[in-house]
Design a protein around this motif. Sequence first.
Motif, short mmCIF file in Angstrom:
data_model
loop_
_atom_site.label_atom_id
_atom_site.label_comp_id
_atom_site.label_asym_id
_atom_site.label_seq_id
_atom_site.Cartn_x
_atom_site.Cartn_y
_atom_site.Cartn_z
N GLN A 29 1.06 -1.34 -0.20
CA GLN A 29 -0.02 -0.06 0.11
C GLN A 29 0.76 1.29 0.03
N LYS A 30 2.16 1.20 0.22
CA LYS A 30 3.12 2.18 -0.19
C LYS A 30 2.89 3.07 1.10
N PHE A 31 2.68 2.65 2.21
CA PHE A 31 2.55 3.60 3.17
C PHE A 31 4.06 3.94 3.73
N PHE A 32 4.96 3.38 3.44
CA PHE A 32 6.29 3.42 3.84
C PHE A 32 7.13 3.91 2.87
N ALA A 33 6.71 4.17 1.61
CA ALA A 33 7.62 4.49 0.59
C ALA A 33 8.01 5.93 0.65
N PRO A 35 8.61 9.91 3.17
CA PRO A 35 8.31 10.71 4.51
C PRO A 35 6.86 11.08 4.81
N VAL A 36 6.47 10.52 6.27
CA VAL A 36 5.03 10.80 6.56
C VAL A 36 4.91 12.40 6.80
N THR A 37 4.00 13.14 6.11
CA THR A 37 3.89 14.63 6.56
C THR A 37 3.01 14.92 7.38
N GLN A 39 0.76 16.84 7.23
CA GLN A 39 -0.36 17.09 6.54
C GLN A 39 -1.48 15.72 6.47
N ILE A 40 -0.62 14.60 6.33
CA ILE A 40 -1.41 13.30 6.39
C ILE A 40 -1.62 12.92 7.77
N ALA A 41 -0.37 13.37 8.61
CA ALA A 41 -0.55 12.72 9.78
C ALA A 41 -0.48 13.94 10.92
N PRO A 42 -1.55 14.58 11.41
CA PRO A 42 -1.26 15.73 12.13
C PRO A 42 -0.35 15.60 13.60
N GLY A 43 0.59 16.37 13.59
CA GLY A 43 1.29 16.39 14.83
C GLY A 43 2.50 15.33 14.67
N TYR A 44 2.70 14.63 13.50
CA TYR A 44 3.55 13.80 13.36
C TYR A 44 5.13 14.09 13.73
N SER A 45 5.41 15.09 13.52
CA SER A 45 6.73 15.62 13.46
C SER A 45 7.16 16.06 15.06
N ASN A 82 8.40 3.71 14.57
CA ASN A 82 7.70 4.91 14.46
C ASN A 82 6.28 4.91 14.26
N ALA A 83 5.99 4.00 13.22
CA ALA A 83 4.58 3.70 12.96
C ALA A 83 3.70 3.18 14.10
N MET A 84 4.40 2.45 15.00
CA MET A 84 3.74 1.72 16.02
C MET A 84 3.64 2.45 16.99
N VAL A 85 4.44 3.74 17.31
CA VAL A 85 4.35 4.75 18.23
C VAL A 85 3.46 5.60 17.81
N TYR A 86 3.25 6.37 16.69
CA TYR A 86 2.39 7.54 16.30
C TYR A 86 0.93 6.72 16.13
N ASN A 87 0.64 5.57 15.48
CA ASN A 87 -0.40 5.13 15.24
C ASN A 87 -0.99 4.16 16.31
N ARG A 88 -2.37 4.09 16.30
CA ARG A 88 -2.86 3.20 17.50
C ARG A 88 -2.75 1.69 16.89
N VAL A 92 -4.79 0.79 10.41
CA VAL A 92 -4.12 0.04 8.99
C VAL A 92 -2.46 0.40 9.11
N TYR A 93 -2.02 1.36 9.83
CA TYR A 93 -0.57 1.94 9.68
C TYR A 93 0.01 0.92 10.74
N TYR A 94 -0.44 0.86 11.94
CA TYR A 94 0.22 -0.06 12.82
C TYR A 94 0.20 -1.52 12.36
C1 LIG Z 1 3.57 5.31 8.09
C2 LIG Z 1 2.68 5.93 8.65
O1 LIG Z 1 2.53 6.29 9.63
C3 LIG Z 1 1.79 6.52 7.71
C4 LIG Z 1 1.91 6.43 6.36
C5 LIG Z 1 0.58 7.03 5.92
C6 LIG Z 1 0.21 7.06 4.44
C7 LIG Z 1 1.21 6.97 3.71
C8 LIG Z 1 0.57 7.22 2.34
C9 LIG Z 1 -0.43 7.45 1.97
C10 LIG Z 1 -1.42 7.52 2.90
N1 LIG Z 1 -0.98 7.36 4.45
C11 LIG Z 1 -0.12 7.63 7.03
N2 LIG Z 1 -1.10 8.18 7.01
C12 LIG Z 1 -1.66 8.66 8.26
C13 LIG Z 1 -1.09 8.36 9.40
C14 LIG Z 1 0.03 7.75 9.36
N3 LIG Z 1 0.50 7.27 8.10
#
Ligand SMILES: CC(=O)c1cc(-c2ccccn2)c2ncccn12
Length: 121
Positions: A29-33, A35-37, A39-45, A82-88, A92-94
């Motif tokens: 699903q290219k979730f890891f292709a 950098p997570v922004t 914009q798509i993940a509020p407060g990620y940085s 990182n994905a298992m810390v930020y996401n619950r 799907v990301y966790y």
């Molecule tokens: C990897 C990860 O944490 C991730 C990838 C994505 C992601 C990556 C590509 C397309 C859509 N979403 C994402 N979106 C919301 C919250 C977290 N993420």
Amino acid sequence: HGRKLKQDKTTLQKLLEYIHQAIEKKDTQKFFAWPVTDQIAPGYSLVISQPMDLNSMKHNIENHIYSSLPQYMEDIQLMCRNAMVYNRPETVYYKAAKKLLHASLKITNADKLRSSHLMLP
Ligand SMILES: CC(=O)c1cc(-c2ccccn2)c2ncccn12
């Protein structure tokens, strides 16, 4: 002429590139292709102090950043952690991160590499 000379790849780079493309294939699903922004993940940085993604790792291989396979695997583990810390856990990301980490550990398992004729028997 500003043309980038094609550098010969070291043996380690060839091994890491082979492993890297096998891991990229698992990220269907290219979730890891990339950098997570924020914009798509509020407060990620604010939550993740050392981001990592597969495209950055590809550049690291090309720029000889990794001096061993374990060092490369540290960045795979960082990316998945990182994905298992930020996401619950129910997201799907966790779940994708956990699955990708296990798949990566199988790919880089010494016996598996030996049987793929990529390492000395
Ligand atoms: C990897 C990860 O944490 C991730 C990838 C994505 C992601 C990556 C590509 C397309 C859509 N979403 C994402 N979106 C919301 C919250 C977290 N993420």
